[in-house]
Design an enzyme around this catalytic site. Structure first.
Site, PDB file in Angstrom:
ATOM      1  N   ASP A 176       0.859  -1.112  -0.210  1.00 14.28           N
ATOM      2  CA  ASP A 176      -0.073  -0.017   0.032  1.00 14.28           C
ATOM      3  C   ASP A 176       0.682   1.352   0.213  1.00 14.28           C
ATOM      4  OD1 ASP A 176       0.606   0.600   3.029  1.00 14.28           O
ATOM      5  OD2 ASP A 176      -0.301  -1.393   2.979  1.00 14.28           O
TER       6      ASP A 176
ATOM      7  N   ASP B 195       6.712  -5.359   7.147  1.00 12.72           N
ATOM      8  CA  ASP B 195       5.185  -4.895   7.142  1.00 12.72           C
ATOM      9  C   ASP B 195       4.423  -6.062   6.585  1.00 12.72           C
ATOM     10  OD1 ASP B 195       2.727  -4.245   7.178  1.00 12.72           O
ATOM     11  OD2 ASP B 195       3.041  -2.207   5.600  1.00 12.72           O
ATOM     12  N   SER B 196       4.246  -7.118   7.224  1.00 15.20           N
ATOM     13  CA  SER B 196       3.853  -8.252   6.873  1.00 15.20           C
ATOM     14  C   SER B 196       2.279  -8.335   6.906  1.00 15.20           C
ATOM     15  CB  SER B 196       4.672  -9.568   7.205  1.00 15.20           C
ATOM     16  OG  SER B 196       4.365  -9.732   8.757  1.00 15.20           O
TER      17      SER B 196
ATOM     18  N   TYR C 221      -7.818  -3.558  13.510  1.00 20.22           N
ATOM     19  CA  TYR C 221      -6.884  -4.921  13.649  1.00 20.22           C
ATOM     20  C   TYR C 221      -7.718  -5.903  14.628  1.00 20.22           C
ATOM     21  CZ  TYR C 221      -3.390  -3.161  10.491  1.00 20.22           C
ATOM     22  OH  TYR C 221      -2.834  -2.857   9.281  1.00 20.22           O
TER      23      TYR C 221
HETATM   24  N1  SPD Z   1      -4.148  -8.722  10.767  1.00 20.11           N
HETATM   25  C1  SPD Z   1      -3.676  -7.871   9.794  1.00 20.11           C
HETATM   26  C2  SPD Z   1      -2.158  -7.262  10.139  1.00 20.11           C
HETATM   27  C3  SPD Z   1      -1.818  -6.421   8.963  1.00 20.11           C
HETATM   28  C4  SPD Z   1      -0.464  -5.985   8.846  1.00 20.11           C
HETATM   29  N2  SPD Z   1       0.058  -5.357   7.575  1.00 20.11           N
HETATM   30  C5  SPD Z   1      -0.794  -4.452   7.158  1.00 20.11           C
HETATM   31  C6  SPD Z   1      -0.382  -3.583   6.074  1.00 20.11           C
HETATM   32  C7  SPD Z   1      -0.371  -2.068   6.306  1.00 20.11           C
HETATM   33  N3  SPD Z   1       0.430  -1.398   5.603  1.00 20.11           N
END
Ligand code: SPD
Length: 288
Positions: free
Chosen positions: A95, A164-165, A232
């Site tokens: 993103d 940033d996974s 989240y």
């Molecule tokens: N449970 C979802 C975790 C998402 C982490 N990555 C989000 C990407 C935003 N740049």
């Protein structure tokens, strides 16, 4: 990866075996994009109250209403813990939100960005320009590749690495395993540090304990930070950090007023506070 999430009566519910029996629902107004890429199902929704929302394989990656919390904390905690970060690697986060935040640091000279799924970048550039603006920075070099393979080919190259996974199911799985962390360590310069998406100590105990164990074994200094992100799972998320020697829990550079004014979540105070753990988590980390 199997997608368990559903849309019923205009409400998207995020359902996933990683957080059984609990689900966040958001009211949606429109489906702006919905297609399968080579790696995953990509959906972009217009929500009623939380702006646009990016969903990969049924899992919420961000909403425009609270994305700043995650992007700021995952970027500025490691970058302000380093006295002079020049070479930065960002793995994942097609993103562009992390790139936007890393780019705020004038001392950074080069930002290598590695993302496995080019389509996420394209979708973000089309629908999320407030995040994809991160790609406009001339210091950014984009590498379309598997983050695990990319990192294994880097030696002593980076001051800071940010991962940033997505979650450890689907394309992000290898990024939660020990060989990846060994690769991250080898890719650092002698004073380097890493920060990786660290899930929730309420909902993903085993995963978080495993990250703590790996980073404790590999890094001289190790720490876990957490903060609030309402969309989240559990309304929060953590960052797992490791350094080859630098202190992580306090910023070591001053933030200027101009810099601070551009942010909404990170402050030097919240940097330190985010490392203070509830008692059960502290014990869980001590035992890891
Ligand atoms: N449970 C979802 C975790 C998402 C982490 N990555 C989000 C990407 C935003 N740049």
């Amino acid at each position: 990866m199997k997608n368990y999430s559903k849309i019923i009566d205009g409400w998207f519910s995020e359902i996933c075996p990683m957080w059984p029996g609990i689900s966040l629902s958001l009211e949606i107004e429109d489906v702006l994009y919905s297609q399968k890429s080579k790696f995953q199902q990509i959906d972009l929704f217009q929500t009623k109250n939380h702006g646009k929302m990016l969903v990969l394989d049924g899992i919420i990656q961000l909403t425009q209403s609270d994305e700043f919390a995650y992007q700021e904390m995952l970027s500025h905690i490691p970058l302000f813990a380093h006295p002079h970060p020049k070479d930065v690697l960002v793995i994942g986060g097609g993103d562009g939100g992390i790139l936007r935040e890393v780019g705020r640091h004038d001392c950074v000279e080069r930002i290598d960005f590695c993302e496995i799924d080019e389509t996420v970048i394209e979708v973000s550039k089309k629908f999320l320009p407030d995040l994809a603006c991160g790609f406009d920075d001339p210091r950014v070099r984009v590498h379309i590749a598997d983050g695990n393979i990319f990192v294994q080919n880097q030696k002593g190259r980076y001051d800071v690495i940010i991962v940033d996974s997505s979650d450890p199911i689907g394309p992000g799985e290898a990024l939660f395993e020990r060989p990846f962390y060994e690769g991250l360590k080898k890719a650092l310069k002698p004073n380097g540090l890493i920060a990786t998406q660290g899930e929730s100590f309420f909902l993903h105990k085993e995963c978080v304990a495993n990250l703590m164990k790996i980073t404790k074994e590999l890094f001289a200094v190790q720490a876990y930070s957490y903060f609030l992100v309402p969309t989240y799972p559990g309304g929060h998320i953590g960052i797992c950090l490791g350094s080859l020697g630098l202190e992580l829990k306090k910023p070591c550079r001053k933030i200027t007023q101009d810099f601070q004014k551009q942010l909404k979540y990170y402050t030097p105070q919240i940097h330190e506070a985010s490392f203070v753990m509830p008692y059960f988590a502290e014990k869980m980390f001590d035992d890891a």
